[in-house]
Design a protein around this motif. Structure first.
Motif, mmCIF file in Angstrom:
data_model
loop_
_atom_site.group_PDB
_atom_site.id
_atom_site.type_symbol
_atom_site.label_atom_id
_atom_site.label_comp_id
_atom_site.label_asym_id
_atom_site.label_seq_id
_atom_site.Cartn_x
_atom_site.Cartn_y
_atom_site.Cartn_z
ATOM 1 N N TYR A 182 0.825 -1.198 0.000
ATOM 2 C CA TYR A 182 0.000 0.000 0.000
ATOM 3 C C TYR A 182 0.869 1.262 0.000
ATOM 4 C CZ TYR A 182 -3.987 -3.007 1.055
ATOM 5 O OH TYR A 182 -4.951 -3.970 1.002
ATOM 6 N N VAL A 183 1.975 1.206 0.734
ATOM 7 C CA VAL A 183 2.890 2.352 0.741
ATOM 8 C C VAL A 183 3.572 2.477 -0.622
ATOM 9 C CG1 VAL A 183 4.900 3.394 1.852
ATOM 10 C CG2 VAL A 183 3.239 2.117 3.232
ATOM 11 N N ALA A 184 3.922 1.338 -1.221
ATOM 12 C CA ALA A 184 4.525 1.353 -2.559
ATOM 13 C C ALA A 184 3.574 1.990 -3.564
ATOM 14 C CB ALA A 184 4.887 -0.063 -2.986
ATOM 15 N N SER A 185 2.301 1.637 -3.473
ATOM 16 C CA SER A 185 1.304 2.223 -4.371
ATOM 17 C C SER A 185 1.195 3.726 -4.172
ATOM 18 C CB SER A 185 -0.054 1.559 -4.136
ATOM 19 O OG SER A 185 -1.055 2.137 -4.934
ATOM 20 N N PHE A 186 1.237 4.162 -2.916
ATOM 21 C CA PHE A 186 1.179 5.589 -2.603
ATOM 22 C C PHE A 186 2.361 6.341 -3.196
ATOM 23 C CE2 PHE A 186 0.296 9.401 -0.334
ATOM 24 C CZ PHE A 186 1.486 9.849 0.210
ATOM 25 N N LEU A 187 3.564 5.763 -3.102
ATOM 26 C CA LEU A 187 4.773 6.435 -3.590
ATOM 27 C C LEU A 187 4.880 6.391 -5.112
ATOM 28 C CD1 LEU A 187 7.379 5.167 -0.951
ATOM 29 C CD2 LEU A 187 6.170 7.351 -1.012
ATOM 30 N N ASN A 188 4.185 5.457 -5.737
ATOM 31 C CA ASN A 188 4.229 5.320 -7.199
ATOM 32 C C ASN A 188 3.020 5.948 -7.887
ATOM 33 O OD1 ASN A 188 6.652 3.896 -7.983
ATOM 34 N ND2 ASN A 188 5.832 2.111 -6.909
ATOM 35 N N ARG A 189 2.115 6.519 -7.106
ATOM 36 C CA ARG A 189 0.844 6.980 -7.650
ATOM 37 C C ARG A 189 0.986 8.317 -8.362
ATOM 38 N NH1 ARG A 189 -3.760 8.837 -3.631
ATOM 39 N NH2 ARG A 189 -2.259 10.540 -3.581
ATOM 40 N N GLY A 190 0.204 8.480 -9.416
ATOM 41 C CA GLY A 190 0.127 9.772 -10.086
ATOM 42 C C GLY A 190 1.017 9.884 -11.311
ATOM 43 N N LEU A 191 0.787 10.937 -12.076
ATOM 44 C CA LEU A 191 1.560 11.175 -13.291
ATOM 45 C C LEU A 191 3.014 11.489 -12.978
ATOM 46 C CD1 LEU A 191 1.637 11.561 -16.355
ATOM 47 C CD2 LEU A 191 0.889 13.924 -16.009
ATOM 48 N N PHE A 192 3.250 12.190 -11.861
ATOM 49 C CA PHE A 192 4.614 12.549 -11.447
ATOM 50 C C PHE A 192 4.793 12.090 -10.009
ATOM 51 C CE2 PHE A 192 7.919 16.059 -10.723
ATOM 52 C CZ PHE A 192 8.906 15.333 -11.356
ATOM 53 N N PRO A 193 4.940 10.773 -9.799
ATOM 54 C CA PRO A 193 4.932 10.203 -8.449
ATOM 55 C C PRO A 193 6.145 10.615 -7.623
ATOM 56 C CG PRO A 193 5.607 8.551 -10.037
ATOM 57 C CD PRO A 193 5.185 9.748 -10.833
ATOM 58 N N LYS A 194 6.045 10.384 -6.329
ATOM 59 C CA LYS A 194 7.139 10.724 -5.425
ATOM 60 C C LYS A 194 8.421 10.000 -5.811
ATOM 61 C CE LYS A 194 4.290 11.797 -1.373
ATOM 62 N NZ LYS A 194 4.790 13.170 -1.150
ATOM 63 N N ARG A 195 8.327 8.752 -6.238
ATOM 64 C CA ARG A 195 9.528 8.004 -6.630
ATOM 65 C C ARG A 195 10.292 8.740 -7.721
ATOM 66 N NH1 ARG A 195 11.150 5.025 -10.735
ATOM 67 N NH2 ARG A 195 9.137 5.231 -11.782
ATOM 68 N N LEU A 196 9.579 9.210 -8.721
ATOM 69 C CA LEU A 196 10.231 9.912 -9.821
ATOM 70 C C LEU A 196 10.766 11.257 -9.364
ATOM 71 C CD1 LEU A 196 11.013 10.029 -12.772
ATOM 72 C CD2 LEU A 196 8.699 10.838 -13.307
ATOM 73 N N ARG A 197 10.002 11.957 -8.531
ATOM 74 C CA ARG A 197 10.459 13.260 -8.024
ATOM 75 C C ARG A 197 11.738 13.116 -7.210
ATOM 76 N NH1 ARG A 197 5.422 15.796 -5.047
ATOM 77 N NH2 ARG A 197 4.414 13.807 -5.451
ATOM 78 N N TRP A 198 11.786 12.094 -6.373
ATOM 79 C CA TRP A 198 13.001 11.869 -5.572
ATOM 80 C C TRP A 198 14.184 11.504 -6.457
ATOM 81 C CZ3 TRP A 198 10.414 8.338 -1.290
ATOM 82 C CH2 TRP A 198 9.558 9.142 -0.520
ATOM 83 N N SER A 199 13.931 10.670 -7.481
ATOM 84 C CA SER A 199 15.020 10.272 -8.382
ATOM 85 C C SER A 199 15.636 11.490 -9.065
ATOM 86 C CB SER A 199 14.500 9.289 -9.442
ATOM 87 O OG SER A 199 14.094 8.075 -8.852
ATOM 88 N N LEU A 200 14.785 12.398 -9.515
ATOM 89 C CA LEU A 200 15.279 13.599 -10.194
ATOM 90 C C LEU A 200 15.922 14.569 -9.204
ATOM 91 C CD1 LEU A 200 12.296 14.226 -12.645
ATOM 92 C CD2 LEU A 200 14.526 13.240 -13.180
ATOM 93 N N LYS A 201 15.292 14.733 -8.044
ATOM 94 C CA LYS A 201 15.773 15.693 -7.059
ATOM 95 C C LYS A 201 17.140 15.313 -6.510
ATOM 96 C CE LYS A 201 14.315 17.954 -2.735
ATOM 97 N NZ LYS A 201 13.230 18.009 -1.723
ATOM 98 N N TYR A 202 17.355 14.023 -6.259
ATOM 99 C CA TYR A 202 18.596 13.567 -5.642
ATOM 100 C C TYR A 202 19.534 12.876 -6.639
ATOM 101 C CZ TYR A 202 15.716 14.638 -1.637
ATOM 102 O OH TYR A 202 14.897 15.280 -0.748
#
Length: 231
Positions: A182-202
């Motif tokens: 469920y947490v994985a789904s939350f972090l991967n959710r959306g057009l610009f998910p947190k996973r992608l934002r973190w990858s680009l940011k860091y």
């Protein structure tokens, strides 16, 4: 019985998670703008000590199954495939060639781009009929299907801090985060998910793997060799 078995087989083939060979599986996500297919080695990662060879074998088999799923579901528009990381350029070319070969029998107009340095492949495909969606998932009783719960909102900040520390201070640029589904789904959710934002940011390659055995607030981060990172 035959009719019921056929319906069950079709239903399984259209689920979000699709198994295809020796424990390997695909996770197929849909957004308004694109489709994302994540390739996972599953139990196959334990079958070989050579990670590069194992990744190549899984990716080659995944290419065949992805081509089949695109035709079966008639998925159109932009499809992004997140293959298992490979370092050998020849292996990347083999996966690219395999995908083109597997897609050659697809009557829909399509275009395939080579794998990026992060193992991403972009496919554009013209849909020929309405896309098939069979909803086999039930809403989470805790979050009522929203993907957002109180603890996870606090948890993502904690995880982001760890990712920032490992990427910036420890120079760990390839990270795998394992968390509750469920947490994985939350972090991967959306057009610009947190996973992608973190990858680009860091400036790191961050993958998120769901682990059904984990508790809600449990998470572990691993390096490119599969070793857990401690702080």
């Amino acid at each position: 019985m035959n009719s019921l078995a056929s319906r069950n087989k079709l239903k399984r083939s259209l689920e979000k998670t699709v198994s295809f060979k020796s424990g390997a599986y695909l996770i197929i996500e849909h957004t308004e703008a694109l489709h994302v297919i994540d390739v996972n080695s599953g139990n196959r990662s334990k079958a070989s000590s050579d990670q590069e060879t194992n990744a190549m074998e899984v990716n080659l088999s995944a290419a065949d199954e992805i081509a089949r799923q695109l035709r079966l579901r008639d998925m159109g528009g932009i499809i992004v495939v997140d293959f298992i990381d490979m370092h050998n350029p020849e292996n990347k070319q083999m996966v690219f060639d395999r995908m083109r070969e597997a897609m050659a029998k697809d009557r829909a107009k399509h275009n395939i781009l080579p794998l990026s340095k992060f193992g991403l492949m972009q496919i554009t495909r013209q849909r020929v009929r309405p896309e098939m969606h069979v909803h086999t998932q039930e809403k989470c009783p805790t979050c009522n299907g929203s993907g957002e719960i109180g603890p996870s909102i606090l948890l993502d900040t904690e995880i982001e801090n760890q990712v920032a520390y490992l990427a910036r201070d420890k120079k760990q640029l390839i990270l795998t985060l394992k968390v509750h589904p469920y947490v994985a789904s939350f972090l991967n959710r959306g057009l610009f998910p947190k996973r992608l934002r973190w990858s680009l940011k860091y400036r790191c390659n961050l993958k998120i793997k769901p682990a059904t055995a984990y508790s809600f607030l449990e998470y572990h981060i691993f390096d490119k060799h599969g070793d857990e990172l401690t702080y």
